[in-house]
Motif scaffolding. Sequence first.
Motif, short mmCIF file in Angstrom:
data_model
loop_
_atom_site.label_atom_id
_atom_site.label_comp_id
_atom_site.label_asym_id
_atom_site.label_seq_id
_atom_site.Cartn_x
_atom_site.Cartn_y
_atom_site.Cartn_z
N ASP A 94 -9.05 -3.62 -2.66
CA ASP A 94 -8.67 -3.67 -1.24
C ASP A 94 -9.36 -4.82 -0.51
N TYR A 95 -10.62 -5.06 -0.84
CA TYR A 95 -11.37 -6.12 -0.15
C TYR A 95 -11.17 -7.50 -0.79
N ILE A 96 -11.21 -7.52 -2.14
CA ILE A 96 -11.28 -8.80 -2.85
C ILE A 96 -9.92 -9.51 -2.93
N ALA A 97 -8.88 -8.75 -3.20
CA ALA A 97 -7.56 -9.38 -3.41
C ALA A 97 -7.15 -10.27 -2.22
N PRO A 98 -7.26 -9.78 -0.96
CA PRO A 98 -6.83 -10.65 0.15
C PRO A 98 -7.73 -11.87 0.33
N ILE A 99 -9.05 -11.69 0.08
CA ILE A 99 -9.96 -12.83 0.30
C ILE A 99 -9.61 -13.98 -0.65
N PHE A 100 -9.39 -13.64 -1.92
CA PHE A 100 -9.18 -14.70 -2.92
C PHE A 100 -7.71 -14.92 -3.27
N GLY A 101 -6.84 -14.25 -2.54
CA GLY A 101 -5.41 -14.45 -2.78
C GLY A 101 -5.00 -13.98 -4.16
N LEU A 102 -5.62 -12.89 -4.63
CA LEU A 102 -5.31 -12.39 -5.97
C LEU A 102 -4.40 -11.17 -5.86
N ASP A 103 -3.76 -10.86 -6.97
CA ASP A 103 -2.89 -9.70 -7.00
C ASP A 103 -3.75 -8.44 -7.00
N ARG A 104 -3.47 -7.53 -6.07
CA ARG A 104 -4.31 -6.35 -5.89
C ARG A 104 -4.38 -5.52 -7.17
N GLU A 105 -3.26 -5.34 -7.81
CA GLU A 105 -3.20 -4.48 -8.99
C GLU A 105 -4.02 -5.10 -10.14
#
Lengths: 608, 160
Positions: A94-105
């Motif tokens: 939830d936190y990391i994916a948006p910061i680094f533009g990565l796929d949440r799953e």
Amino acid sequence: MKSQIESRFRALLIFFSILSLVMVLRIGMLMMDESVIRMKMETEEDYEYMTVEVSSERGNIYDRQGYLLAGNTVSYTIALNLQHANGHGDFIADYIAPIFGLDRETVRASAEIPFEPGVSVEWTLTNYATKEQIEQLEITKNTLNRTYQNKNDKPEDLDAVIYYPNIHRYYPNDELAFNIVGFFPYRNPNSQAAYGIEQYYDDILSAKTISHRFSLDPNVPDRIPDIPNGASIVLTIDRKIQEICEQSVKDAVKINEAKSATVVVANPKTGEVLAMATYPSIDLNQYWESATAFTRDNKFNPAVMQPYEPGSVFKVLTMAIAIDTGAVKPSTIFNDTGVYTVMGTDIMNWDRGAWGPQSMVGCMQHSLNTCMAYITDLVGAEKFYQYLDAFGIGKPTNIELAQEDYYPVAKPGSSMWTQISLSTNSFGQGLMATPIQMVAAISALANDGVIMQPHIVREIRYNGQVEKIVPTEIGRPISAETARTVTEMLATSIEIEASDAQVRNIRIAGKTGTGEIAVEGLGYVLNTTNASFVGWGPADDPQFIAYVWVQEPTHSIWGSEVSAPLFSEIIENIAPYMRLPDDRTRKCLYTDVCPTQEPEEDYYYYYW
Amino acid sequence: MKSKNQSAYRLAPWRKQMKRILTILMGTFIAAGVTMVYLSISERMTDVKLRIQLLQEERADYSRQIADLTTDEGILTAYKAMQQRAEQAGFTDIDFTDEDEFAYVIVDGYTGTGINTEAPVQDAPRIEYVSLVKPEYTQSLQEWLYKRITTGIESYEVSN
């Protein structure tokens, strides 16, 4: 009683002595045991030594003014410590994916990879996080820590997310001079550098990484080695001139709907390349585009990698050979009937026309193939090819750019050569050369018969030392008089023709070329040409030589309509940046006479 | 033949005990002294090595920062960026054909801008690393003895 105690003590002494001996023997046996030795070594490895990775940076590349063309920048590897991440996949994602533009799953699944000591301890999410993203990560971590100041109250945190700094290649000017610089594939560091300076000087530009076993034993003196950074390279190109050339070739490709366009600008007196531009181009920070942008017929740097049949620009060399051998003079008259027959094959002019009696200036002005075939017959095949050798045609120039290509010239005695080859070669067909080869060869005409080693590197800097590249003479194929005579002939021919190649207020010498293209299995195809122009100036004291090649233009196929105006546009725009005043200003600056108006035609000295 | 001689006097038992205690104490003090010197040097050596490691990391970090800032400077002075800033600042291209706007002047000794250096001009050497520390100074006593025993000669390997 006393002797009884003594005997007991003696027995005890013997017992302990035997025990000690057994212990020493046992210790000795253990020390010789292979598994114990291995265990000792493993323990030493774990606790007595630390393996330190020491790295240096890849050297920088600069233009002649000192502007950075290739440097290094810091990025960050983002990894998950699986021991702490397991069970917190959703929270971390939830936190990391948006910061680094990565796929949440993907992040969630990575965090739930089971931790196994020695097997799966860490999982890398990305190697190219930016400073801004790291700052954002730190802010998020701090916010969470402030929210839950009591560690026991904290339900979950981002402590499992760790990062390390990396250094990787970066090209601040994006596509500028891409074909010269080449690229280092930073996303795949195990691959080699490709093209240009990056590949040619890869061994000295390279960063080095060594693993050093640093002893943790305080009794063992040790030092971590110093590795100097890779050498830095200063090029001869001027980025302003390069940019002007790049913009011009880009426009030329679009206007003419051509396959590609290439221009090389050099100083004939030193061999320094001031610009080498080509289009299509790529942004070096997205170097992977090169796989689709370039093909076998449209290479990364055509100026050095793509030999082609230059066509009539080659007549410059033919005329220089004929004048130098004394076979013709500028005033020699050739009566053009429109056809020149060699071994039963008719050689015709570009327009299939007959131009009547022509001086050698007329032959060049009207670009007569028949005239060139005639004068090479006067020169003779042996001498003609000796001269081509001396001009360096068919040989690499050894410019400091990777993957330089060349096409050997077929000579008498070779199965590829016939008598007709001599005639076709005289007007630049049936042989191939790269633009840099043509620049090197024709620079002899702009430099009193002397060819300087073409070079694009000005300095190599390494560990506080500087190696300066000194201009070197590599040949003298024709006399200075021939060079000046042919220059004057071509300058006159451009003026008489009122060519589009003329540069405002600078008298130049030059020649257009429209080379036909041979297609495998089809021969020379109609309406598909290579339009070229070579020019140098000022005619009385040449300071530059420029070669323009537009590949397969569609709106017009002629060098005089496509490449000549492109040459003119480029020279007019770059002259101030070469610190090249127009002819009148030069006269004002360097002589006592300062013309108040545009120079008259008879201001120049003619040889005939 | 067993001697029948006996001393005229004997040390008192407490003196014997005292002598033994003093001998043991002296041995203990010497051992403690050697240990303290050893530990002190080891402690200083360990401290120095740790500081070297920390400084090495710091240097690597500075080195990365310098490279990064050099590239940042390169980005700020990139052709397109400078062109854009110049246009935003209201600068326009010079008309090089207008003599009122643009003139050439001869300046004696001016060779143009560019990178100038006072560094000595030499051939750029190839990158390689050879330790300047002799092997004698990088081996522990145990390692030295071990090599002497197993090979019979002194090792002159260059460390790396």
